[in-house]
Design an enzyme around this catalytic site. Structure first.
Site, PDB file in Angstrom:
ATOM      1  CE  LYS A 176     -13.218  -3.321   1.396  1.00 31.59           C
ATOM      2  NZ  LYS A 176     -12.150  -2.796   2.325  1.00 31.59           N
ATOM      3  CE  LYS A 195      -4.326  -2.020   1.384  1.00 25.63           C
ATOM      4  NZ  LYS A 195      -5.562  -1.521   1.032  1.00 25.63           N
ATOM      5  CE  LYS A 206      -6.617  -7.713  -1.106  1.00 27.02           C
ATOM      6  NZ  LYS A 206      -7.361  -7.652  -0.054  1.00 27.02           N
TER       7      LYS A 206
HETATM    8  P1  ATP Z   1      -8.655  -2.816   0.783  1.00 25.28           P
HETATM    9  O1  ATP Z   1      -8.050  -2.806  -0.341  1.00 25.28           O
HETATM   10  O2  ATP Z   1      -9.399  -1.361   1.222  1.00 25.28           O
HETATM   11  O3  ATP Z   1      -7.586  -2.937   1.859  1.00 25.28           O
HETATM   12  P2  ATP Z   1      -9.627  -5.369   1.114  1.00 25.28           P
HETATM   13  O4  ATP Z   1     -10.655  -5.676   0.252  1.00 25.28           O
HETATM   14  O5  ATP Z   1      -8.252  -5.757   0.921  1.00 25.28           O
HETATM   15  O6  ATP Z   1      -9.541  -3.735   0.955  1.00 25.28           O
HETATM   16  P3  ATP Z   1     -10.836  -5.455   3.673  1.00 25.28           P
HETATM   17  O7  ATP Z   1     -12.280  -5.103   3.051  1.00 25.28           O
HETATM   18  O8  ATP Z   1     -10.726  -5.001   5.207  1.00 25.28           O
HETATM   19  O9  ATP Z   1      -9.754  -5.311   2.627  1.00 25.28           O
HETATM   20  O10 ATP Z   1     -10.859  -7.085   3.703  1.00 25.28           O
HETATM   21  C1  ATP Z   1     -11.902  -7.804   4.346  1.00 25.28           C
HETATM   22  C2  ATP Z   1     -11.738  -9.260   4.275  1.00 25.28           C
HETATM   23  O11 ATP Z   1     -12.112  -9.735   3.056  1.00 25.28           O
HETATM   24  C3  ATP Z   1     -10.541  -9.780   4.895  1.00 25.28           C
HETATM   25  O12 ATP Z   1     -10.903 -10.898   5.574  1.00 25.28           O
HETATM   26  C4  ATP Z   1      -9.861 -10.118   3.506  1.00 25.28           C
HETATM   27  O13 ATP Z   1      -8.933 -11.272   3.588  1.00 25.28           O
HETATM   28  C5  ATP Z   1     -11.045 -10.496   2.605  1.00 25.28           C
HETATM   29  N1  ATP Z   1     -10.717 -10.400   1.260  1.00 25.28           N
HETATM   30  C6  ATP Z   1     -10.405  -9.148   0.617  1.00 25.28           C
HETATM   31  N2  ATP Z   1     -10.267  -9.240  -0.777  1.00 25.28           N
HETATM   32  C7  ATP Z   1     -10.261 -10.671  -0.939  1.00 25.28           C
HETATM   33  C8  ATP Z   1     -10.567 -11.561  -2.143  1.00 25.28           C
HETATM   34  N3  ATP Z   1     -10.044 -10.803  -3.183  1.00 25.28           N
HETATM   35  N4  ATP Z   1     -10.415 -12.694  -1.962  1.00 25.28           N
HETATM   36  C9  ATP Z   1     -10.782 -13.311  -0.762  1.00 25.28           C
HETATM   37  N5  ATP Z   1     -10.978 -12.569   0.294  1.00 25.28           N
HETATM   38  C10 ATP Z   1     -10.544 -11.344   0.186  1.00 25.28           C
END
Ligand code: ATP
Ligand code: LTN
Length: 327
Positions: free
Chosen positions: A198, A112, A195
């Site tokens: 969002k 990040k 991955k």
């Molecule tokens: P950001 O990019 O804002 O950090 P993020 O989706 O990585 O977003 P969170 O929204 O806090 O972070 O993640 C919430 C949960 O969703 C976590 O447990 C993370 O491991 C899971 N997660 C996020 N993206 C994926 C994905 N592409 N596949 C599987 N699990 C995911």
């Protein structure tokens, strides 16, 4: 005392099917056996530049998504992190236990902070895993259901818990990450090496849980695929493998069966079917989502915070005593 689990998602974007498949769906299985605590971690969301109005809106949105996914506030506490002050309080104390060398290992920070360089990254972003450790340790959570990318952070929570216990005497339960075996990491539709995320800069990276049918169809049509035209589930075809994984999750068919279904057929047909499967899931999901009013959700969050606070206050008293604060 019932065994406890804790998990959270930060309101940093519109939740994707990756969040649902990798995290929320797995939480549901715990609701009956465990005392479950599910948090909207808004204090984590302010570790990068953010718009306050949007944060406010998204916090409610995530709580509604928890509810639409089947998290039952009668069984589990659903609350907002910033409404329970003990999270910040414990994070500060854990900051004095964490080492710079612990945080320097964190790959999420490296990823990040890459964009604008480490020197200009916020201290909050660097310290993010310590706040996450506080979230978990405050509730004596035994299990932390997360996607694979968060395992390193839960490992840090274990390290800090052990170190604190060593220094000040038994205080924290040592938490374990729980990653479902079949809980796969969903990849970006525009780039299967990353991955699904969002906070991605392109909307073609993800399918949001609140996307309308037309957007879903458009995004799946545009999703990158690998060379060749056969529907094959293999490491050599990461883009297709990802699409098959998504199909498999929503259709509850195995990748092998999906391969068989599309033998002799091309990407076009597979993608059309995949889009309709996702659209049909989202239709039901959004119907549930829309059945909650903001007022109703704010009330549920308030009650959730009260439940959470009871646990958190007690733990904080114990921690303060251990470090020598006057209480
Ligand atoms: P950001 O990019 O804002 O950090 P993020 O989706 O990585 O977003 P969170 O929204 O806090 O972070 O993640 C919430 C949960 O969703 C976590 O447990 C993370 O491991 C899971 N997660 C996020 N993206 C994926 C994905 N592409 N596949 C599987 N699990 C995911
Ligand atoms: N860092 C996590 C969100 C998160 C979390 C937590 C997950 C914050 N605190 C405590 C589990 C337990 C993320 O980015 N997905």
């Amino acid at each position: 005392m019932a065994k406890r689990i804790f998990s959270g998602i930060k309101p940093s974007g519109s939740l994707t099917i990756g969040n649902y498949i990798g995290a929320i769906r797995n939480w549901l299985d715990f609701q009956d056996e465990y005392e479950a605590v599910f948090c909207v971690v808004d204090m984590h969301a302010i570790t990068v530049p953010q718009d306050p109005k949007t944060l406010n809106k998204r916090t409610i949105e995530i709580a509604k998504i928890y509810l639409a996914s089947g998290i039952d506030p009668k069984k589990s506490a659903i609350f907002v992190q910033s409404q329970v002050a003990e999270h910040a309080e414990l994070a500060w104390i854990l900051n004095t236990v964490a080492r710079v060398s612990d945080l320097d290992k964190m790959t999420q920070f490296k990823d990040k902070s890459q964009k604008n360089g480490r020197e200009s990254a916020g201290v909050g972003l660097y310290d993010y895993p310590v706040l996450m450790a506080a979230d978990i340790l405050l509730y004596d959570a035994e299990k932390v259901p997360v996607g694979e990318d968060q395992v390193q952070h839960v490992e840090l929570a274990r390290t800090l818990a052990k170190r604190f216990n060593n220094n000040f005497g038994e205080t924290f339960v040592i938490p374990e990450p729980f990653v479902k075996k079949s809980g796969m990491r969903i990849r970006g539709l525009d780039d299967p090496t990353k991955k699904m995320d969002k906070s991605s800069s392109s909307e073609y990276n993800y399918i949001a849980l609140l996307d309308d049918a037309e957007s879903v169809r458009r995004k799946i049509k545009k999703a990158v695929t690998d060379s060749g035209s056969e529907i094959i589930y293999s490491e050599e075809k990461p883009a297709l493998k990802n699409l098959i994984n998504i199909h498999s999750f929503f259709s509850e068919k195995s990748p092998k069966d999906i391969e068989k279904m599309y033998a002799g057929k091309g990407y076009g047909e597979f993608k059309n079917d995949l889009a309709e499967i996702v659209v049909s899931f989202l239709k039901d999901f959004q119907q549930k989502y829309n059945s909650y009013s903001d007022e109703e959700v704010i009330k549920i969050l308030k009650e959730g915070a009260e439940k959470a606070r009871l646990i958190a206050e007690k733990k904080m008293q114990e921690v303060k005593k251990k470090v020598g604060f006057i209480i």
